[in-house]
Design an enzyme around this catalytic site. Structure first.
Site, mmCIF file in Angstrom:
data_model
loop_
_atom_site.group_PDB
_atom_site.id
_atom_site.type_symbol
_atom_site.label_atom_id
_atom_site.label_comp_id
_atom_site.label_asym_id
_atom_site.label_seq_id
_atom_site.Cartn_x
_atom_site.Cartn_y
_atom_site.Cartn_z
ATOM 1 C CG ASN A 217 -43.335 42.188 -47.986
ATOM 2 O OD1 ASN A 217 -42.927 41.974 -46.854
ATOM 3 N ND2 ASN A 217 -44.429 42.880 -48.236
ATOM 4 C CB ILE A 218 -39.964 36.877 -51.038
ATOM 5 C CG1 ILE A 218 -38.709 37.724 -50.754
ATOM 6 C CG2 ILE A 218 -39.709 35.907 -52.202
ATOM 7 C CD1 ILE A 218 -37.515 36.948 -50.254
ATOM 8 C CG ASP A 219 -46.458 36.698 -53.990
ATOM 9 O OD1 ASP A 219 -46.404 35.474 -54.214
ATOM 10 O OD2 ASP A 219 -47.522 37.341 -54.091
ATOM 11 C CG ASP B 51 -48.894 41.756 -48.770
ATOM 12 O OD1 ASP B 51 -48.269 42.730 -48.310
ATOM 13 O OD2 ASP B 51 -48.584 41.172 -49.832
ATOM 14 C CG HIS B 52 -50.099 45.499 -50.539
ATOM 15 N ND1 HIS B 52 -49.462 46.698 -50.681
ATOM 16 C CD2 HIS B 52 -49.162 44.558 -50.830
ATOM 17 C CE1 HIS B 52 -48.198 46.508 -51.048
ATOM 18 N NE2 HIS B 52 -47.989 45.210 -51.129
ATOM 19 C CG HIS C 168 -44.184 45.935 -49.620
ATOM 20 N ND1 HIS C 168 -45.377 45.275 -49.707
ATOM 21 C CD2 HIS C 168 -44.117 46.412 -48.345
ATOM 22 C CE1 HIS C 168 -46.003 45.360 -48.549
ATOM 23 N NE2 HIS C 168 -45.265 46.049 -47.705
ATOM 24 C CG HIS D 34 -45.583 44.816 -55.538
ATOM 25 N ND1 HIS D 34 -45.980 46.083 -55.221
ATOM 26 C CD2 HIS D 34 -45.442 44.164 -54.368
ATOM 27 C CE1 HIS D 34 -46.082 46.202 -53.909
ATOM 28 N NE2 HIS D 34 -45.755 45.053 -53.361
HETATM 29 P P1 13P Z 1 -42.497 40.546 -55.127
HETATM 30 O O1 13P Z 1 -43.461 40.674 -56.247
HETATM 31 O O2 13P Z 1 -41.188 41.181 -55.447
HETATM 32 O O3 13P Z 1 -42.323 39.134 -54.686
HETATM 33 O O4 13P Z 1 -43.075 41.382 -53.863
HETATM 34 C C1 13P Z 1 -44.040 40.834 -53.019
HETATM 35 C C2 13P Z 1 -44.635 41.813 -52.074
HETATM 36 O O5 13P Z 1 -44.156 42.915 -51.886
HETATM 37 C C3 13P Z 1 -45.835 41.417 -51.353
HETATM 38 O O6 13P Z 1 -46.387 42.443 -50.603
HETATM 39 O O1 G3H Z 2 -47.990 42.769 -53.094
HETATM 40 C C1 G3H Z 2 -48.402 41.959 -53.901
HETATM 41 C C2 G3H Z 2 -48.280 40.510 -53.640
HETATM 42 O O2 G3H Z 2 -47.320 39.947 -54.491
HETATM 43 C C3 G3H Z 2 -49.611 39.832 -53.734
HETATM 44 O O3 G3H Z 2 -50.071 39.779 -55.034
HETATM 45 O O4 G3H Z 2 -52.471 40.441 -54.972
HETATM 46 O O5 G3H Z 2 -51.540 39.008 -56.816
HETATM 47 O O6 G3H Z 2 -51.841 38.090 -54.527
HETATM 48 P P1 G3H Z 2 -51.574 39.312 -55.366
HETATM 49 ZN ZN ZN Z 3 -46.149 44.383 -51.439
#
Ligand code: 13P
Ligand code: G3H
Ligand code: ZN
Length: 334
Positions: A278-280, A95-96, A235, A191
């Site tokens: 994308n869900i974090d 991711d990223h 994202h 994000h």
């Molecule tokens: P959220 O912070 O909305 O969950 O997004 C996560 C994300 O885009 C990870 O790449």
């Molecule tokens: O895109 C961001 C994701 O939520 C990951 O976040 O770099 O804090 O793990 P992080």
């Molecule tokens: Zn992201």
């Protein structure tokens, strides 16, 4: 020593995205940093027979170690089979990714998909770097996500400012030149758990809750028109469920005015060319809410399993809900 994702039982995103675009649903891309999150993701995916993308961010690599996370993902394939999922469709995705070197090391190390996020660079440099990553990754059948447009940050005054959005007039040229497999776009998501300031929202007169501005579906439509059938990625798509925000706040947390993307809008997006969501943050909120609640109600507990178990259960519940009610990917990986 190089290892191919195929030897690890993982799959790339090519086929699953093609099916998702055709079928009008989206594949969940869940970030993981620890065992409990991974267990919850795999349990939810196995139970619903949903294809799933396991995402490893830079932050996750720093926190947990990339080697460990990769072996955990490899173990997850076996765990999924143990749970009775005969043909798990699991992607391990960077991711990223922010450099060619990092993307290359993930390709070499068994990741089946990488994101090169050069969206903050000038257009031509974004094209150049993305193309370089694609050239390398495609040699090993690893799929590449790129990004065009800049996601708003919580610090922005006006996060839905049009200038942040992906420019539909650029997408054909970008995809043609880079040969990327999917494209992350900016249509108003961002994000974290504070996606909009209270000033950008209205208030629901009944509940007093913040109501965020809608996503720019007109921009999404214009992009779809330019790139019919091409996989689009969103994202920053946590909905920041109020029940978890409330749970955190009730048991000692301080998350004022946390607000996300309403699930109806994500469901609408999932029915379009958006095929990866994308869900974090929602997982973080579910975990933290459940841990806070458990510790407040059981002040004598100190075995981490006592509070991590309900946290894992809450995350699993949340992932199942997203898969069935938001993404519509249940039953798509039988
Ligand atoms: P959220 O912070 O909305 O969950 O997004 C996560 C994300 O885009 C990870 O790449
Ligand atoms: O895109 C961001 C994701 O939520 C990951 O976040 O770099 O804090 O793990 P992080
Ligand atoms: Zn992201």
């Amino acid at each position: 020593m190089k290892v191919s994702f195929k030897e690890l039982g993982l799959v790339n995103t090519r086929e699953m995205f093609a099916k998702a675009v055709k079928g009008g649903y989206a594949i969940p891309a869940f970030n993981f940093n620890n065992m409990e999150q991974l267990q919850a993701i795999i349990q939810a995916s196995a139970e619903t027979k949903s294809p799933v993308i396991l995402q490893v961010s830079k932050g996750a690599r720093n926190y947990a170690n990339q080697t460990l996370l990769r072996y955990m993902a490899q173990g997850a394939v076996e765990y999924a089979k143990e749970l009775g999922w005969k043909k798990p469709q699991i992607v391990l995705h960077l991711d990223h990714g922010d450099s060619y070197e990092l993307c290359k090391s993930c390709v070499d190390f068994g990741f089946s998909s990488v994101m090169i996020d050069a969206s903050s660079l000038p257009y031509d440099e974004n094209v150049k770097l993305t193309r370089k990553v694609v050239n390398y990754a495609h040699k090993y059948d690893v799929t590449v996500e790129a990004e065009l447009g800049v996601l708003a940050g919580v610090e922005d005054e006006v996060s839905s400012e049009v200038s942040h959005y992906t420019k539909p007039e650029e997408v054909i040229d970008f995809v043609k030149k880079t040969k990327c497999d999917s494209l992350a776009i900016s249509i108003g998501t961002s994000h974290g758990a504070y996606k909009f300031t209270p000033e950008q929202c209205t208030r629901d007169p009944q509940t007093g809750r913040l109501v965020p501005p809608p996503l720019a579906f007109d921009v999404l439509k214009a992009i779809e028109k330019k790139l019919p059938g091409f996989p689009i990625v969103l994202h920053g798509s946590s909905s920041v469920p109020q029940e978890y925000v409330d749970m955190c706040n009730k048991y000692g947390g301080k998350l004022p005015n946390a607000v996300g993307i309403p699930e109806e809008q994500l469901r609408k997006a999932a029915k379009s060319a958006v095929c990866k969501i994308n869900i974090d943050s929602d997982s973080r909120l579910a975990m933290t809410g459940a841990i806070r609640k458990h510790l407040a109600e059981n002040p004598g507990h100190f075995d981490p399993r006592q509070y991590l178990k309900p946290a894992r259960e809450e995350m699993k519940k949340m992932y199942v809900h997203k898969i069935i009610n938001v993404l519509g990917s249940n039953g798509k990986a039988r």
